[in-house]
Design an enzyme around this catalytic site. Structure first.
Site, PDB file in Angstrom:
ATOM      1  N   HIS A   1     -12.635  -3.958  -7.236  1.00 25.13           N
ATOM      2  CA  HIS A   1     -14.064  -4.269  -7.151  1.00 25.13           C
ATOM      3  C   HIS A   1     -14.468  -4.682  -5.743  1.00 25.13           C
ATOM      4  O   HIS A   1     -15.479  -5.360  -5.578  1.00 25.13           O
ATOM      5  CB  HIS A   1     -14.409  -5.375  -8.160  1.00 25.13           C
ATOM      6  CG  HIS A   1     -14.191  -4.966  -9.579  1.00 25.13           C
ATOM      7  ND1 HIS A   1     -13.246  -5.528 -10.393  1.00 25.13           N
ATOM      8  CD2 HIS A   1     -14.789  -4.004 -10.322  1.00 25.13           C
ATOM      9  CE1 HIS A   1     -13.274  -4.952 -11.585  1.00 25.13           C
ATOM     10  NE2 HIS A   1     -14.197  -4.025 -11.577  1.00 25.13           N
TER      11      HIS A   1
ATOM     12  N   LYS B   1     -10.952   4.976 -13.174  1.00 31.40           N
ATOM     13  CA  LYS B   1     -10.648   6.250 -13.860  1.00 31.40           C
ATOM     14  C   LYS B   1     -10.660   5.997 -15.357  1.00 31.40           C
ATOM     15  O   LYS B   1     -10.309   4.902 -15.808  1.00 31.40           O
ATOM     16  CB  LYS B   1      -9.280   6.776 -13.423  1.00 31.40           C
ATOM     17  CG  LYS B   1      -8.927   8.173 -13.907  1.00 31.40           C
ATOM     18  CD  LYS B   1      -9.696   9.283 -13.212  1.00 31.40           C
ATOM     19  CE  LYS B   1      -9.136   9.702 -11.929  1.00 31.40           C
ATOM     20  NZ  LYS B   1      -9.646  10.785 -11.190  1.00 31.40           N
TER      21      LYS B   1
ATOM     22  N   SER C   1     -19.999  13.299  -5.004  1.00 30.52           N
ATOM     23  CA  SER C   1     -20.498  12.387  -6.041  1.00 30.52           C
ATOM     24  C   SER C   1     -21.299  11.260  -5.399  1.00 30.52           C
ATOM     25  O   SER C   1     -22.318  10.810  -5.927  1.00 30.52           O
ATOM     26  CB  SER C   1     -19.339  11.757  -6.815  1.00 30.52           C
ATOM     27  OG  SER C   1     -18.902  12.625  -7.831  1.00 30.52           O
TER      28      SER C   1
HETATM   29  N1  GLU Z   1     -12.347  13.176 -10.705  1.00 28.14           N
HETATM   30  C1  GLU Z   1     -12.567  13.393  -9.317  1.00 28.14           C
HETATM   31  C2  GLU Z   1     -11.461  12.735  -8.509  1.00 28.14           C
HETATM   32  O1  GLU Z   1     -10.397  12.497  -9.013  1.00 28.14           O
HETATM   33  C3  GLU Z   1     -13.954  12.976  -8.878  1.00 28.14           C
HETATM   34  C4  GLU Z   1     -14.274  11.536  -8.997  1.00 28.14           C
HETATM   35  C5  GLU Z   1     -15.735  11.216  -8.743  1.00 28.14           C
HETATM   36  O2  GLU Z   1     -16.470  12.074  -8.327  1.00 28.14           O
HETATM   37  O3  GLU Z   1     -16.097  10.063  -8.981  1.00 28.14           O
HETATM   38  O4  GLU Z   1     -11.599  12.511  -7.344  1.00 28.14           O
END
Ligand code: GLU
Length: 467
Positions: free
Chosen positions: A63, A105, A360
């Protein structure tokens, strides 16, 4: 592959890099630890009326910056260890490319192919409901994205559920990788693959580094083998092909195909769609099991599937000179050492697959600003360029052709701006870690970890938490 303790593997790499830094032990321990893990089990009513329990996780590793960020995967391999490890990789990845997020994740342990679209929708919406209830999602809290087994459809359900449950003006920013019509951004779909291309291209432009691995500079003519024809592998292969590389092999679960003269990625993709398999592609030789293909002679190997694909069973057979880790954690530490001792260059996951989270980040910024990139300035830019072109015409008493004028005065649209931001991010980050690599005489993976540890540590030190 259950014997691999994935989070411990990530921490092993962290420790190796931490030894090159001077931060207090307590601070390093804190950076390394996974802050929170939420485990949930909920019932799913199947289409046939039976009820099944679904298991899901969301790990927020760090965080130090908010929101936390990282994908949600749907796979049978999902477990607590895996999401923690992948969340940790997200923390380091974001720091390497200066994306101001902590790492997270999530995952649901399902075999997607066994569920109908309606069942997948119920699973996704219920999982989102659980995340909202426990404050594990929100534009300023934790922002999921696609990962293995998920895509725009799932992100759209997540956003819709979040929106329905909150009164958040910034609700669209609760998840990225959405369809464009629902607040997504142009360029996100291909972002990870494009980032792999930009990052590798930058690496290949360095004459000294290429000489060290016995290659010439540039992407043109390089023989590339790709494992995985999912979103990342497909786009990476396409961009490499467009950049002049020769895609000699593509591997998927059902098998691999090889053609030293090159494979047309789009045609392979269509062939798989039509026949249900990558095998028997015209002109190519079948390779089974597909993992065999990883050991074939090539210049660049791109593992773009799941973790632990390059391990102690096949590492000593791998002949590629460059390994671009498009997947998360595709190389075990044992394999890493074996491959490295052969003199190959491993471009680590925490840098090379950061294109997804980078775009993103752009999507999230778009959602918070509620305006498409380029909307305000495109026409103004075009008029300015046009005036400049006209001034040149006046000064030179020559005129440009209509096509040339159009080309010269083109303002950037959203996709072009996203590509430009991604390209710059990958180039800057590569040179940053390559410089750290040379300064400390380490490999690129350790250099990437040193880079992120330093960036995160400085933040804590400046906050005065760790003297
Ligand atoms: N799942 C993708 C990664 O492992 C994208 C993660 C995201 O865009 O937050 O980087």
């Amino acid at each position: 592959m259950a014997k691999y303790k994935f989070f411990a593997e990530v921490n092993k790499n962290f420790d190796k890099a931490a030894a090159y830094t001077k931060h207090p032990k307590g601070l390093l321990e804190h950076i390394k630890s996974c802050n929170t893990v939420y485990r949930v089990a909920f019932p799913l009513r199947r289409d046939n009326g039976s009820v099944e329990t679904i298991h899901g996780w969301r790990a927020e590793h760090s965080h130090h910056k908010l929101p936390t960020k990282g994908g949600i995967r749907y796979a049978m391999s999902v477990n607590e260890d895996e999401v923690m490890a992948l969340a940790a990789l997200m923390t380091y990845k974001c720091a390497v490319v200066d994306v101001p997020f902590g790492g997270a994740k999530g995952g649901i342990k399902i075999d997607k192919s066994k569920y109908s679209q309606a069942e997948l929708e119920r699973i996704t919406r219920r999982f989102t409901f659980e995340l909202v209830k426990k404050n594990f999602i929100g534009p300023g809290v934790d922002v999921p994205a696609p990962d293995y087994g998920t895509g725009e459809q799932e992100m759209s359900w997540i956003m819709d559920t979040y929106k329905a449950m909150t009164h958040d003006l910034n609700a669209e920013g609760c998840v990225t990788g959405k369809p464009v019509a629902q607040g997504g951004i142009r360029g996100r779909r291909e972002a990870t693959g494009l980032g792999v291309y930009y990052g590798t291209r930058e690496c290949c432009s360095n004459a000294e580094d290429m000489k060290a691995v016995g290659l010439t500079t540039g992407i043109e003519g390089k023989r590339v083998i790709v494992q995985g024809l999912g979103n990342v592998g497909y786009h990476a292969a396409k961009f490499f092909m467009e950049g002049g590389a020769v895609i000699t092999g593509i591997a998927e679960f059902e098998g691999g195909i090889f053609n030293p003269k090159g494979l047309d990625v789009e045609k392979v993709f269509q062939h798989r769609k039509e026949t249900g398999s990558i095998l028997h592609f015209p002109g190519a030789q079948n390779v089974t099991p597909s993992t065999e293909l990883l050991t074939y002679e090539c210049d660049i190997l791109i593992p773009a599937a799941l973790e632990n694909q390059l391990n102690e069973t096949n590492a000593h057979l791998i002949k590629a000179k460059i390994i671009a880790e498009a997947a998360n954690g595709p190389t075990t530490s044992e394999a890493h050492n074996i491959i490295k001792s052969r003199g190959a260059l491993i471009i680590p996951d925490s840098f090379i697959n950061a294109g997804g989270v980078t775009v993103s980040y752009f999507e999230w910024l778009k959602n918070l600003s509620h305006v498409r990139f380029g909307r305000m300035e495109k026409r103004h830019e075009e008029r300015s360029y046009l005036k400049l072109a006209q001034a040149i015409e006046e000064m030179s008493s020559k005129s440009f052709s209509v096509d040339r004028i159009r080309e010269l005065s083109l303002g950037a649209d959203e996709r072009e701006l996203v590509y430009s931001g991604l390209e710059d991010t990958m180039i800057v980050a590569y040179n940053e870690i390559n410089e750290i690599r040379k300064r400390n005489d380490v490999d690129l993976r350790t250099a990437a970890f040193i880079s992120s540890i330093n960036k995160i540590a400085v933040l804590y030190e400046q906050m005065g938490i760790f003297p």
